[in-house]
Each structure stands twice: as C-alpha cells, then as structure tokens.
Design a protein around this motif. Structure first.
Motif, mmCIF file in Angstrom:
data_model
loop_
_atom_site.group_PDB
_atom_site.id
_atom_site.type_symbol
_atom_site.label_atom_id
_atom_site.label_comp_id
_atom_site.label_asym_id
_atom_site.label_seq_id
_atom_site.Cartn_x
_atom_site.Cartn_y
_atom_site.Cartn_z
ATOM 1 N N THR A 5 -111.269 -12.945 -5.899
ATOM 2 C CA THR A 5 -110.657 -11.732 -6.441
ATOM 3 C C THR A 5 -111.230 -10.457 -5.840
ATOM 4 O O THR A 5 -110.610 -9.396 -5.916
ATOM 5 C CB THR A 5 -110.805 -11.682 -7.966
ATOM 6 O OG1 THR A 5 -112.198 -11.722 -8.315
ATOM 7 C CG2 THR A 5 -110.080 -12.849 -8.623
ATOM 8 N N GLU A 32 -103.110 -19.070 -17.364
ATOM 9 C CA GLU A 32 -104.087 -18.000 -17.333
ATOM 10 C C GLU A 32 -105.165 -18.368 -16.300
ATOM 11 O O GLU A 32 -105.479 -19.539 -16.099
ATOM 12 C CB GLU A 32 -104.733 -17.824 -18.704
ATOM 13 C CG GLU A 32 -103.787 -17.313 -19.782
ATOM 14 C CD GLU A 32 -103.393 -15.861 -19.578
ATOM 15 O OE1 GLU A 32 -104.121 -15.148 -18.834
ATOM 16 O OE2 GLU A 32 -102.383 -15.449 -20.148
ATOM 17 N N SER A 88 -100.743 -10.747 -11.421
ATOM 18 C CA SER A 88 -101.370 -9.602 -10.774
ATOM 19 C C SER A 88 -102.277 -10.046 -9.633
ATOM 20 O O SER A 88 -102.280 -9.454 -8.547
ATOM 21 C CB SER A 88 -102.168 -8.799 -11.805
ATOM 22 O OG SER A 88 -102.839 -7.716 -11.185
ATOM 23 N N ILE A 89 -103.034 -11.111 -9.881
ATOM 24 C CA ILE A 89 -103.925 -11.646 -8.846
ATOM 25 C C ILE A 89 -103.118 -12.192 -7.668
ATOM 26 O O ILE A 89 -103.413 -11.921 -6.495
ATOM 27 C CB ILE A 89 -104.829 -12.742 -9.435
ATOM 28 C CG1 ILE A 89 -105.776 -12.145 -10.481
ATOM 29 C CG2 ILE A 89 -105.630 -13.441 -8.338
ATOM 30 C CD1 ILE A 89 -106.555 -13.174 -11.284
ATOM 31 N N SER A 132 -98.401 -15.957 -16.816
ATOM 32 C CA SER A 132 -99.569 -15.164 -17.166
ATOM 33 C C SER A 132 -99.530 -13.888 -16.335
ATOM 34 O O SER A 132 -99.542 -13.933 -15.104
ATOM 35 C CB SER A 132 -100.849 -15.939 -16.866
ATOM 36 O OG SER A 132 -101.953 -15.060 -16.775
ATOM 37 N N GLN A 133 -99.481 -12.745 -16.986
ATOM 38 C CA GLN A 133 -99.421 -11.478 -16.267
ATOM 39 C C GLN A 133 -100.706 -11.225 -15.478
ATOM 40 O O GLN A 133 -100.671 -10.650 -14.392
ATOM 41 C CB GLN A 133 -99.158 -10.335 -17.254
ATOM 42 C CG GLN A 133 -97.789 -10.385 -17.901
ATOM 43 C CD GLN A 133 -96.661 -10.409 -16.885
ATOM 44 O OE1 GLN A 133 -96.672 -9.670 -15.907
ATOM 45 N NE2 GLN A 133 -95.685 -11.288 -17.110
ATOM 46 N N GLN A 134 -101.833 -11.684 -16.005
ATOM 47 C CA GLN A 134 -103.089 -11.512 -15.276
ATOM 48 C C GLN A 134 -103.081 -12.340 -13.993
ATOM 49 O O GLN A 134 -103.494 -11.866 -12.933
ATOM 50 C CB GLN A 134 -104.281 -11.908 -16.148
ATOM 51 C CG GLN A 134 -105.629 -11.630 -15.485
ATOM 52 C CD GLN A 134 -106.803 -11.977 -16.375
ATOM 53 O OE1 GLN A 134 -106.657 -12.629 -17.411
ATOM 54 N NE2 GLN A 134 -107.990 -11.544 -15.993
ATOM 55 N N SER A 135 -102.567 -13.570 -14.082
ATOM 56 C CA SER A 135 -102.473 -14.412 -12.900
ATOM 57 C C SER A 135 -101.478 -13.837 -11.894
ATOM 58 O O SER A 135 -101.722 -13.860 -10.682
ATOM 59 C CB SER A 135 -102.049 -15.833 -13.291
ATOM 60 O OG SER A 135 -103.066 -16.478 -14.021
#
Length: 222
Positions: free
Chosen positions: A170, A138, A37-38, A32-35
């Motif tokens: 976050t 995700e 990034s985090i 997951s690219q969003q994960s």
C-alpha cells in the motif's frame, strides 16, 4: 508446450487483475470500498502506461498430486501485443501471429490462433473475464499495516477459479503477489518482483526474429 502455456496464463492473470481493478463490482457486486480504493490506485499506473514490463516468478501448484512447476519470467505488453520470456521458452504475439520458441528442443511453433485460442494467453482477452462481477472482501493487513491482501470471489459459477487473492504494497500501490485458486485443484501463483511503466517498446520486441537462431526446427500450424 502445455506447461509453458499454463505458466503464461498464470502471468497474464496478473496483468488482467491489475488492469481490470476498476471494473470490479460494476454489476452490483458486494464490494469493499476500502479494497476498491486500494485496487484503483494500483490499476491507474498500469492503465496509463505506454508499454509495461513486469519481472515475475510464476508457477503452478497441483494440490491433488503435490506437483509444481515454476519459472522466472519477464512480460512486455503494449496494446494487444505481448511477449513472455522464461528460462525454458519464449512466446511472441504481434496481434496476429503467435510464435512459441522452446529453448530445450530448439523448436519454433508458429500459428495464427483463433480468438478462443488467444484468450488463453492474451492479456487483453483475459481482462474480459474479470468484468463478469466479483465479490470483493475487506482488506487484511499484515502486522506492519503496509501489505494488504484482498480476496475476490467470482459471481459467475462457470468461472475457472474459486477465488483470487491479491497482496498489495500500500505504500507504493504495487501488487507483490497474486494467487488464483482453481476449481480443478490447480493454483496459479505470481510473485511480482518489479514493474516498469512507459517503456515505449519498439514493435520488433513482439516479433520473433528467426535470424538470431540456428538450426531451428519449425512447426508451422498456419
């Protein structure tokens, strides 16, 4: 000392997960690219730190028997050196010699562990476990959208865990909880209360000073 070593492993998994976040998915994993990034934001602070200190509550949960052990602890790391202090035992590793002091029995166990033995407690060794590839879910956010939980699933079927869940604030890009789910029914839980970076520890932090203790019972396994 098995209990203490298990708690140490639980805590070092925390460090390994944070430090290795950018290596996850490098081998063509489902990511997951969003994960990512985090996770990358979390890892940057730790990786660039000159000495890191973490205040933790660490524990083991045996889902089969219902038994559990827990302790509050402080971990200090720099390079391949580390020390861990809990309310019942301390561990010091200077890169060569491992000293484990049992506060309950006043026993000091000294050893020069093999690479394989160190890998059970050395954060730099545990980090390599996370380079074998994980599928990354995700993120799941809480109602405030401030805390994200990310699940990691090992692609290596021989991995000791079936899943790792990381909860991250976050707003500050800091982890608050890491839980590993063991194939043997034993989970390791780390609650991260505080992280301080760039501590610039002196080398003597990672050495056991016997002069500070009286009537030690020494078990020398070297």
């Amino acid at each position: 000392m098995n209990k203490f070593k298990s708690l140490a492993l639980s805590a070092f998994i925390c460090i390994a997960t944070i430090c290795a976040a950018q290596t996850l998915g490098d081998a063509g994993s489902v990511v997951s690219q969003q994960s990512m990034s985090i996770l990358n934001k979390v890892s940057e602070t730790y990786k660039n730190s000159n000495g890191t200190e973490l205040k933790l509550k660490i524990g083991i949960i045996d889902n089969k028997s219902g038994a559990s052990n827990s302790a509050s602890g402080v971990i200090k790391t720099a390079g391949n050196k580390f020390c861990l202090s809990t309310n019942f035992a301390d561990m010091f590793y200077d890169g060569k010699t491992l000293n484990v002091y049992d506060k309950q029995t006043n026993e000091l166990t000294i050893s020069t562990p093999s690479k394989e033995e160190v890998s059970s407690v050395d954060p730099t060794a545990i980090i390599t476990l996370f380079k074998q590839g994980y599928k990354i879910s995700e993120p799941e956010f809480d109602k405030t959208a401030k805390f994200a939980t990310i699940a990691l699933y090992p692609e290596n079927r021989s991995a000791a865990e079936t899943m790792i869940k990381i909860t991250i604030n976050t707003a500050t890009s800091t982890p608050t909880q890491i839980r590993t789910y063991g194939k043997n029914g034993v989970d390791n839980l780390v609650e991260i209360q505080k992280i301080e970076v760039n501590k610039n520890f002196k080398d003597d932090v990672f050495y056991f000073n016997a002069d500070k203790y009286s009537k030690l019972q020494i078990i020398d396994l070297r």
